[in-house]
Design a protein around this motif. Structure first.
Motif, PDB file in Angstrom:
ATOM      1  N   LEU A 188      21.260 -60.310 -20.266  1.00 53.92           N
ATOM      2  CA  LEU A 188      20.695 -59.952 -19.717  1.00 53.92           C
ATOM      3  C   LEU A 188      21.441 -59.362 -18.681  1.00 53.92           C
ATOM      4  CD1 LEU A 188      16.708 -60.285 -20.606  1.00 53.92           C
ATOM      5  CD2 LEU A 188      18.565 -58.137 -21.426  1.00 53.92           C
ATOM      6  N   ILE A 189      21.504 -60.883 -17.934  1.00 51.60           N
ATOM      7  CA  ILE A 189      22.173 -60.743 -16.547  1.00 51.60           C
ATOM      8  C   ILE A 189      23.984 -60.316 -16.853  1.00 51.60           C
ATOM      9  CG2 ILE A 189      23.203 -61.941 -15.143  1.00 51.60           C
ATOM     10  CD1 ILE A 189      21.175 -63.720 -15.449  1.00 51.60           C
ATOM     11  N   GLU A 190      24.310 -60.349 -17.610  1.00 53.05           N
ATOM     12  CA  GLU A 190      25.763 -59.778 -17.817  1.00 53.05           C
ATOM     13  C   GLU A 190      25.525 -57.951 -18.192  1.00 53.05           C
ATOM     14  OE1 GLU A 190      28.432 -61.266 -16.662  1.00 53.05           O
ATOM     15  OE2 GLU A 190      27.300 -62.953 -16.847  1.00 53.05           O
ATOM     16  N   CYS A 191      24.666 -57.888 -18.796  1.00 55.25           N
ATOM     17  CA  CYS A 191      24.928 -56.192 -19.322  1.00 55.25           C
ATOM     18  C   CYS A 191      23.942 -55.538 -17.365  1.00 55.25           C
ATOM     19  CB  CYS A 191      23.142 -55.866 -20.091  1.00 55.25           C
ATOM     20  SG  CYS A 191      23.423 -54.610 -20.573  1.00 55.25           S
ATOM     21  N   GLN A 192      23.144 -56.289 -16.751  1.00 59.65           N
ATOM     22  CA  GLN A 192      22.547 -55.523 -15.801  1.00 59.65           C
ATOM     23  C   GLN A 192      24.169 -55.414 -14.406  1.00 59.65           C
ATOM     24  OE1 GLN A 192      22.826 -57.682 -12.015  1.00 59.65           O
ATOM     25  NE2 GLN A 192      21.529 -55.629 -11.451  1.00 59.65           N
ATOM     26  N   LYS A 193      24.760 -56.351 -15.203  1.00 59.77           N
ATOM     27  CA  LYS A 193      26.139 -56.599 -14.013  1.00 59.77           C
ATOM     28  C   LYS A 193      27.025 -55.584 -14.118  1.00 59.77           C
ATOM     29  CE  LYS A 193      26.640 -61.098 -12.982  1.00 59.77           C
ATOM     30  NZ  LYS A 193      27.239 -62.212 -13.309  1.00 59.77           N
ATOM     31  N   VAL A 194      27.360 -55.177 -15.415  1.00 61.54           N
ATOM     32  CA  VAL A 194      27.381 -54.389 -15.897  1.00 61.54           C
ATOM     33  C   VAL A 194      27.128 -52.981 -15.565  1.00 61.54           C
ATOM     34  CG1 VAL A 194      28.798 -52.413 -17.967  1.00 61.54           C
ATOM     35  CG2 VAL A 194      29.585 -55.008 -18.093  1.00 61.54           C
ATOM     36  N   LEU A 195      26.083 -52.652 -15.652  1.00 59.23           N
ATOM     37  CA  LEU A 195      25.252 -51.233 -15.771  1.00 59.23           C
ATOM     38  C   LEU A 195      25.191 -50.967 -14.116  1.00 59.23           C
ATOM     39  CD1 LEU A 195      22.374 -52.331 -18.091  1.00 59.23           C
ATOM     40  CD2 LEU A 195      24.011 -50.046 -18.215  1.00 59.23           C
ATOM     41  N   ALA A 196      25.239 -51.565 -13.251  1.00 63.21           N
ATOM     42  CA  ALA A 196      25.027 -51.722 -11.723  1.00 63.21           C
ATOM     43  C   ALA A 196      26.504 -51.400 -11.184  1.00 63.21           C
ATOM     44  CB  ALA A 196      24.466 -52.937 -11.627  1.00 63.21           C
ATOM     45  N   HIS A 198      28.320 -49.323 -12.097  1.00 62.02           N
ATOM     46  CA  HIS A 198      28.703 -48.270 -13.252  1.00 62.02           C
ATOM     47  C   HIS A 198      27.650 -46.822 -12.520  1.00 62.02           C
ATOM     48  CE1 HIS A 198      31.109 -50.203 -16.333  1.00 62.02           C
ATOM     49  NE2 HIS A 198      31.722 -48.933 -16.141  1.00 62.02           N
ATOM     50  N   GLY A 199      27.160 -47.829 -10.997  1.00 62.07           N
ATOM     51  CA  GLY A 199      26.667 -46.955 -11.012  1.00 62.07           C
ATOM     52  C   GLY A 199      25.113 -46.641 -11.075  1.00 62.07           C
ATOM     53  N   ALA A 200      24.401 -47.514 -11.962  1.00 65.23           N
ATOM     54  CA  ALA A 200      22.701 -47.696 -12.013  1.00 65.23           C
ATOM     55  C   ALA A 200      22.346 -47.549 -10.623  1.00 65.23           C
ATOM     56  CB  ALA A 200      22.468 -48.567 -13.471  1.00 65.23           C
ATOM     57  N   ALA A 201      21.235 -46.976 -10.678  1.00 60.82           N
ATOM     58  CA  ALA A 201      20.236 -46.513  -9.658  1.00 60.82           C
ATOM     59  C   ALA A 201      19.277 -48.297  -9.284  1.00 60.82           C
ATOM     60  CB  ALA A 201      19.426 -45.587  -9.129  1.00 60.82           C
ATOM     61  N   LYS A 202      19.074 -48.796 -10.880  1.00 61.92           N
ATOM     62  CA  LYS A 202      17.554 -49.690 -11.216  1.00 61.92           C
ATOM     63  C   LYS A 202      17.778 -49.811 -12.256  1.00 61.92           C
ATOM     64  CE  LYS A 202      13.499 -48.245 -10.013  1.00 61.92           C
ATOM     65  NZ  LYS A 202      12.597 -47.949  -9.080  1.00 61.92           N
ATOM     66  N   VAL A 203      18.124 -51.589 -12.682  1.00 60.06           N
ATOM     67  CA  VAL A 203      18.152 -52.145 -13.865  1.00 60.06           C
ATOM     68  C   VAL A 203      16.431 -52.500 -14.456  1.00 60.06           C
ATOM     69  CG1 VAL A 203      19.254 -53.088 -15.071  1.00 60.06           C
ATOM     70  CG2 VAL A 203      20.164 -51.353 -13.473  1.00 60.06           C
ATOM     71  N   SER A 204      16.079 -52.463 -15.105  1.00 62.67           N
ATOM     72  CA  SER A 204      14.664 -52.877 -15.387  1.00 62.67           C
ATOM     73  C   SER A 204      14.984 -53.697 -17.083  1.00 62.67           C
ATOM     74  CB  SER A 204      13.251 -52.603 -15.916  1.00 62.67           C
ATOM     75  OG  SER A 204      12.989 -51.711 -14.349  1.00 62.67           O
ATOM     76  N   ALA A 205      14.180 -55.057 -17.617  1.00 59.75           N
ATOM     77  CA  ALA A 205      14.882 -55.029 -18.830  1.00 59.75           C
ATOM     78  C   ALA A 205      13.535 -55.059 -19.869  1.00 59.75           C
ATOM     79  CB  ALA A 205      14.939 -55.902 -19.306  1.00 59.75           C
ATOM     80  N   TYR A 206      13.342 -55.094 -20.906  1.00 56.43           N
ATOM     81  CA  TYR A 206      12.136 -55.544 -21.977  1.00 56.43           C
ATOM     82  C   TYR A 206      13.167 -55.928 -22.905  1.00 56.43           C
ATOM     83  CZ  TYR A 206       9.410 -55.449 -25.588  1.00 56.43           C
ATOM     84  OH  TYR A 206       8.835 -55.126 -26.896  1.00 56.43           O
TER      85      TYR A 206
END
Ligand SMILES: O=P(O)(O)OC[C@H]1O[C@@H](O)[C@H](O)[C@@H]1O
Length: 268
Positions: A188-196, A198-206
């Motif tokens: 999840l942490i690595e995925c969040q970094k990649v999304l951020a 690439h310009g994600a405004a906000k990231v959450s996880a389920y």
């Protein structure tokens, strides 16, 4: 035509799962909580709730139960934690087998709970669902296909997880990473970094199962501005009771209870 009579269900639970068992019972008049003596099971219809497979009694009595009864087990995205035992001569369906050929699995999902929760988010949030690897995409994409999607690739190098975007655009959106379970939190942490990046405004996880061995949930708790920016929300279900206790009222964690869906499944 006469409607089939609703079943009375006896619900047995391990100590760790008591809160969840009580919530399930509160959802249905047909569910009665019971205590169990593992060595002498004689009830007509029996149901166990396990916190996880670690709670399965290792004693011979459990093996005996599994071979003497048809066992219906409830599986949430790959983790089995609830079994229903019915005497063998009442068993009608044998689609899939787990411990042996007397076990009838019932597959359920926590995704409807996530969908309900996403509906409560501000209308201004442009929700995109992200899958950290192909496994997550295969498991969940059909249940979430009305959301725009980002699909990632993940490779493991020892303890490291390397995540890259394969498809989709997270820019400007509230991206919700969906996976079956979290352990170390590395995925999840690595995925969040990649999304951020690439310009994600906000990231959450389920994730359905917050396993979090060795208190790894601590990596996600909001402590400062940086950690608050990483994950806006982190939704888990109550399938792992020790995690539920540990993360109680710690942002960004929020628990979506499986109790209602378990109570419904008991009437299958
Ligand atoms: O990266 P951590 O949290 O350790 O492990 C969780 C991941 O490992 C996989 O089996 C799960 O499906 C999930 O993607």
């Amino acid at each position: 035509m006469e409607r089939p009579q609703k079943k009375q269900v006896l619900l047995f639970y391990c100590e760790e799962a008591e809160d969840l068992a009580r919530k399930v019972a509160a959802h249905s008049d047909l569910v009665r909580l019971q205590s169990i003596n593992w060595s002498s099971v004689g009830a007509e219809e029996i149901l166990f709730v396990f916190a996880d497979m670690g709670c399965v009694p290792s004693s011979r009595s459990f093996c005996h139960i599994c071979t003497s009864y048809a066992v219906r087990c409830l599986i949430y995205s790959g983790v089995t934690f609830l079994f229903q035992l019915v005497p063998l001569n009442e068993s009608k369906r044998k689609e899939r087998f787990y411990f042996n050929d007397t076990i009838l699995p019932v597959f359920e999902t926590g995704i409807p709970l996530l969908k309900q929760r996403l509906q409560q988010l501000p209308k201004s949030d442009k929700i995109v669902v992200a899958f950290p690897d192909d496994g997550a995409w295969k498991r969940f994409h059909k249940l979430l296909d009305h959301f725009p999607m980002v699909i990632c690739n993940k490779v493991r190098e020892g303890d490291k997880r390397i995540v890259r975007i394969k498809e989709g655009d997270p820019a400007g959106c509230h991206v919700v990473i969906v996976d079956d379970l979290v352990q170390s939190g590395g995925t999840l942490i690595e995925c969040q970094k990649v999304l951020a990046a690439h310009g994600a405004a906000k990231v959450s996880a389920y994730v359905t199962h917050g396993v979090f061995p060795k208190r790894s949930w601590e990596r996600f708790v909001h402590k400062n501005e940086e950690s608050e920016k990483a994950f806006a929300h982190f939704w888990i279900t109550d399938s792992c009771p020790s995690t539920v206790k540990a993360i109680a009222s710690k942002a960004p964690f929020e628990v979506l209870s499986l109790a209602g869906s378990i109570a419904d499944a008991l009437q299958i």
